[in-house]
Scaffold this active site. Sequence first.
Site, PDB file in Angstrom:
ATOM      1  CD  GLU A 265      44.891  55.669  20.201  1.00  0.00           C
ATOM      2  OE1 GLU A 265      44.712  56.524  19.317  1.00  0.00           O
ATOM      3  OE2 GLU A 265      44.523  55.812  21.379  1.00  0.00           O
TER       4      GLU A 265
ATOM      5  CD  GLU B 199      39.293  59.299  17.212  1.00  0.00           C
ATOM      6  OE1 GLU B 199      40.067  58.327  17.252  1.00  0.00           O
ATOM      7  OE2 GLU B 199      39.375  60.268  17.986  1.00  0.00           O
TER       8      GLU B 199
END
Length: 371
Positions: free
Chosen positions: A164, A274
């Site tokens: 990520e 997120e």
Amino acid sequence: MVTLCFCLALTLCVTVGFSTTIQSPDGDIVDCTDILAQPAFRHPLLKDHKLQETPKNLPNLAKDRDELTWQTWHRSGSTCPEGTIPIRREVGHENGTTNSRAGAEVTQGHEYAIGYLNSTMQIYGTKVTMSVGHPKVDQVREFSLGQLWLVAGSYKKGDLNSIEAGWQVFPGLYSDFQPRFFIFWTRDAYTRYRCYNLQCAGFVQTSGTVLIEGAISLMSPQITIQIWKDPHLGHWWLSIGSANDTVLTPVGYWPTEIFTCLSDYAERVQWGGEIVNTNFSGRHTTTQMGSGYLPSSAKAAYMRDLEIVTNNRDFQPTDDLIVGTTNPAYYDIKKSSNTSFSYGGPMHAGAVHIIIDSIVFYFCISLFLLF
Ligand SMILES: *[C@@H]1O[C@H](CO)[C@@H](O)[C@H](O)[C@H]1NC(C)=O
Ligand SMILES: *[C@@H]1O[C@H](CO)[C@@H](O)[C@H](O)[C@H]1NC(C)=O
Ligand SMILES: *[C@@H]1O[C@H](CO)[C@@H](O)[C@H](O)[C@H]1NC(C)=O
Ligand SMILES: *[C@@H]1O[C@H](CO)[C@@H](O)[C@H](O)[C@H]1NC(C)=O
Ligand SMILES: *[C@@H]1O[C@H](CO)[C@@H](O)[C@H](O)[C@H]1NC(C)=O
């Protein structure tokens, strides 16, 4: 006084053994650390790993050691000397949530607005240009981010591998509210091996100019991130650029040795926002996603020019993008083309307007009826 400070600084440098220490305008202290003394080489699986040079065929490779300006610490003209890499000195970890938590707990309170592909294929890289948000984060242990995910394996088997990278506001980890360039990896579904930035062994940094964990300057409204699996040796190379750069600076790589499932290829790729809402059994906290605006606004956060690498090893635009959100009551996402979307929220800022509007509406109607 100046001399005294200088002497103290010098003593500190000598004592701690860093060659150069740089003070960033935002208060960060950056140590230029010997490239071979970085955390990655303490990883048991990297005992015999040889530091890699940037592959010559790395796509969109910046030719020269460019003068970068997109991070706050660059304002002091900062690059680290040859053979060293910048590492942000640890400050806020004790209030952080980096210590390992149980698997189930990890995703509790996490909410997503993401784009992904409607087909499954073998993926060897991705590239995305994303806006950098300055969202409000309500609680110290909450974060808000925009990032990409390259994933293989599964939660169910406990072998989820994930790479990520993106920007993140996380006061519990960085002790402030600036968006920072961050990276992350896990190989066991976020249980034992879960690692932010250079805070544990794994990622090998090669760049002397990019500061992982470094704040992104207010003058840089967007960044481009590319991850590319070297077809020859299998390492996952990370590159980054600012604004509309057509060439990207290589930052370093995740060695193939540290993964299980991702050693071959990624099975899924995702891009998006997120947040963490710590009050998951009570009233939702006011943490914003993206820029804090809904996709219907021109000020909404975006991801664009989405590209993936499939079997042919070339970057190509996505053509079967779909989008989704896990808490549509708060955060929304809207596809704008085959290669772009906007996302963010919360909804309740908008909801307030709707309520006020309808009150005004009913008020007017009542007035109308009265007269
Ligand atoms: C996803 O793919 C399936 C099968 O190819 C197709 O029927 C469906 O319409 C697609 N969904 C979207 C949202 O494009
Ligand atoms: C982290 O903890 C220190 C010491 O307890 C405190 O001074 C600091 O404000 C905390 N940082 C955040 C972001 O809460
Ligand atoms: C980057 O490109 C976009 C779209 O082409 C343009 O709107 C924007 O002004 C450019 N940004 C910079 C900093 O040059
Ligand atoms: C959490 O939810 C409770 C109950 O809905 C509320 O009273 C409290 O203020 C909330 N806490 C935060 C930090 O939002
Ligand atoms: C978007 O992708 C579909 C295939 O999934 C294609 O038919 C269509 O032409 C594409 N649209 C554009 C604007 O490229």
